[in-house]
Design a protein around this motif. Sequence first.
Motif, PDB file in Angstrom:
ATOM      1  N   ALA A  39     -30.718  62.730  13.445  1.00  0.00           N
ATOM      2  CA  ALA A  39     -30.986  63.359  12.695  1.00  0.00           C
ATOM      3  C   ALA A  39     -29.692  62.919  11.675  1.00  0.00           C
ATOM      4  O   ALA A  39     -28.888  62.510  12.329  1.00  0.00           O
ATOM      5  N   ILE A  40     -30.303  63.132  10.481  1.00  0.00           N
ATOM      6  CA  ILE A  40     -29.316  63.059   9.304  1.00  0.00           C
ATOM      7  C   ILE A  40     -28.539  64.275   8.582  1.00  0.00           C
ATOM      8  O   ILE A  40     -29.351  65.028   8.300  1.00  0.00           O
ATOM      9  N   ILE A  41     -27.550  64.063   9.138  1.00  0.00           N
ATOM     10  CA  ILE A  41     -26.809  65.318   8.864  1.00  0.00           C
ATOM     11  C   ILE A  41     -25.877  65.507   7.665  1.00  0.00           C
ATOM     12  O   ILE A  41     -25.511  64.821   7.352  1.00  0.00           O
ATOM     13  N   GLY A  42     -25.942  66.407   6.851  1.00  0.00           N
ATOM     14  CA  GLY A  42     -25.100  66.603   5.777  1.00  0.00           C
ATOM     15  C   GLY A  42     -25.493  68.078   4.926  1.00  0.00           C
ATOM     16  O   GLY A  42     -26.791  68.230   4.876  1.00  0.00           O
ATOM     17  N   LYS A  43     -24.738  68.694   4.014  1.00  0.00           N
ATOM     18  CA  LYS A  43     -24.622  69.659   3.183  1.00  0.00           C
ATOM     19  C   LYS A  43     -25.252  69.475   2.020  1.00  0.00           C
ATOM     20  O   LYS A  43     -25.630  68.183   2.113  1.00  0.00           O
ATOM     21  N   SER A  44     -25.597  70.317   1.515  1.00  0.00           N
ATOM     22  CA  SER A  44     -26.575  70.103   0.068  1.00  0.00           C
ATOM     23  C   SER A  44     -25.733  69.171  -0.425  1.00  0.00           C
ATOM     24  O   SER A  44     -24.516  69.529  -1.413  1.00  0.00           O
ATOM     25  N   GLY A  45     -26.638  68.114  -0.966  1.00  0.00           N
ATOM     26  CA  GLY A  45     -26.056  66.925  -1.781  1.00  0.00           C
ATOM     27  C   GLY A  45     -25.049  66.185  -1.139  1.00  0.00           C
ATOM     28  O   GLY A  45     -24.594  64.739  -2.137  1.00  0.00           O
ATOM     29  N   SER A  46     -25.141  66.626  -0.296  1.00  0.00           N
ATOM     30  CA  SER A  46     -24.538  64.528   0.483  1.00  0.00           C
ATOM     31  C   SER A  46     -25.523  63.572   0.162  1.00  0.00           C
ATOM     32  O   SER A  46     -24.579  62.485   0.238  1.00  0.00           O
ATOM     33  N   GLY A  47     -26.939  63.684   0.042  1.00  0.00           N
ATOM     34  CA  GLY A  47     -27.434  61.933   0.064  1.00  0.00           C
ATOM     35  C   GLY A  47     -28.256  61.684   1.027  1.00  0.00           C
ATOM     36  O   GLY A  47     -29.481  60.884   1.100  1.00  0.00           O
ATOM     37  N   HIS A 204     -28.971  70.137   7.829  1.00  0.00           N
ATOM     38  CA  HIS A 204     -28.153  70.572   7.896  1.00  0.00           C
ATOM     39  C   HIS A 204     -27.937  71.853   9.555  1.00  0.00           C
ATOM     40  O   HIS A 204     -26.391  72.391   9.657  1.00  0.00           O
ATOM     41  N   ASP A 205     -28.641  71.649  10.027  1.00  0.00           N
ATOM     42  CA  ASP A 205     -28.423  72.961  11.249  1.00  0.00           C
ATOM     43  C   ASP A 205     -27.763  72.166  12.559  1.00  0.00           C
ATOM     44  O   ASP A 205     -28.434  70.940  13.034  1.00  0.00           O
ATOM     45  N   GLU A 206     -26.668  72.221  12.758  1.00  0.00           N
ATOM     46  CA  GLU A 206     -25.660  71.132  13.886  1.00  0.00           C
ATOM     47  C   GLU A 206     -26.492  71.884  15.391  1.00  0.00           C
ATOM     48  O   GLU A 206     -26.625  70.258  16.588  1.00  0.00           O
ATOM     49  N   GLU A 207     -27.398  72.559  16.068  1.00  0.00           N
ATOM     50  CA  GLU A 207     -28.013  72.693  17.129  1.00  0.00           C
ATOM     51  C   GLU A 207     -28.718  72.598  17.256  1.00  0.00           C
ATOM     52  O   GLU A 207     -29.287  71.241  18.389  1.00  0.00           O
ATOM     53  N   LEU A 208     -30.003  71.804  15.932  1.00  0.00           N
ATOM     54  CA  LEU A 208     -31.298  71.407  15.843  1.00  0.00           C
ATOM     55  C   LEU A 208     -30.410  69.780  15.961  1.00  0.00           C
ATOM     56  O   LEU A 208     -31.184  69.078  16.893  1.00  0.00           O
TER      57      LEU A 208
END
Length: 244
Positions: A39-47, A204-208
């Motif tokens: 999973a690649i996780i980050g807020k909007s605009g994080s890249g 951005h879904d931590e559970e997923l």
Amino acid sequence: MTTPILSARDVRKSYGRGANKFDALKGVSLDIREGESIAIIGKSGSGKSTLMHVLALLDQPTSGTVELAGHDTRSLTGTALNRTRNKTFGFVFQQFFLTANASVLENVMLPLKIAGVGRSERKRRALAALEQLELADKAKNKAVNLSGGQKQRSVIARALVNTPRVIFADEPTGNLDTATGAVVEDILFDLNREHGITLIIVTHDEELAARCDRRVHIRDGLIVDVVEAATATPATATAEERAA
């Protein structure tokens, strides 16, 4: 040591120039092992979406390299690039990108048509993919008439039809209700587990994300943390088990 299916080395991506220049990626290095879920996780605009597009060869980095199974992809251009991308990757997007007034079967056959596969073989393989996703009875329906969950399963069938080594899923449950999203999640992780398809989820879904073998956190164009499965919910846990 086994060669990674994808390897990014000091990847940078900038848009614009001068005062309007924006650095979306600022030197990202990442190895992705064949058969893992990440999973690649980050807020909007994080890249995170930019990184996915670069890894999927949908966009070229400004500098740095992306290797596919040990081969530098900078040598791929034109037809060779399109053929490699079409053969190696499958894509599942939040927005579906189905042709609304075409049949489900026609939508699923599209990657095979692009690959130059004959019509009878296209139909056979597309129907097999729809059967796998329990959508064979919807083959003749127009995509516009499907529910959200049926559309996303059609997209997964389209992603599978070329037997890809890697599936990129960009917010795959973002437009679905919780129950339908859980079904789609289970389908993706079953494909990863049972067929060895590398699964790369941008979310951005931590559970997923917690269901993946690794979670890669990106912020302001840089990887800031990588969490292994030992401290995450195992990918073998179903949506129902996580809810228990």
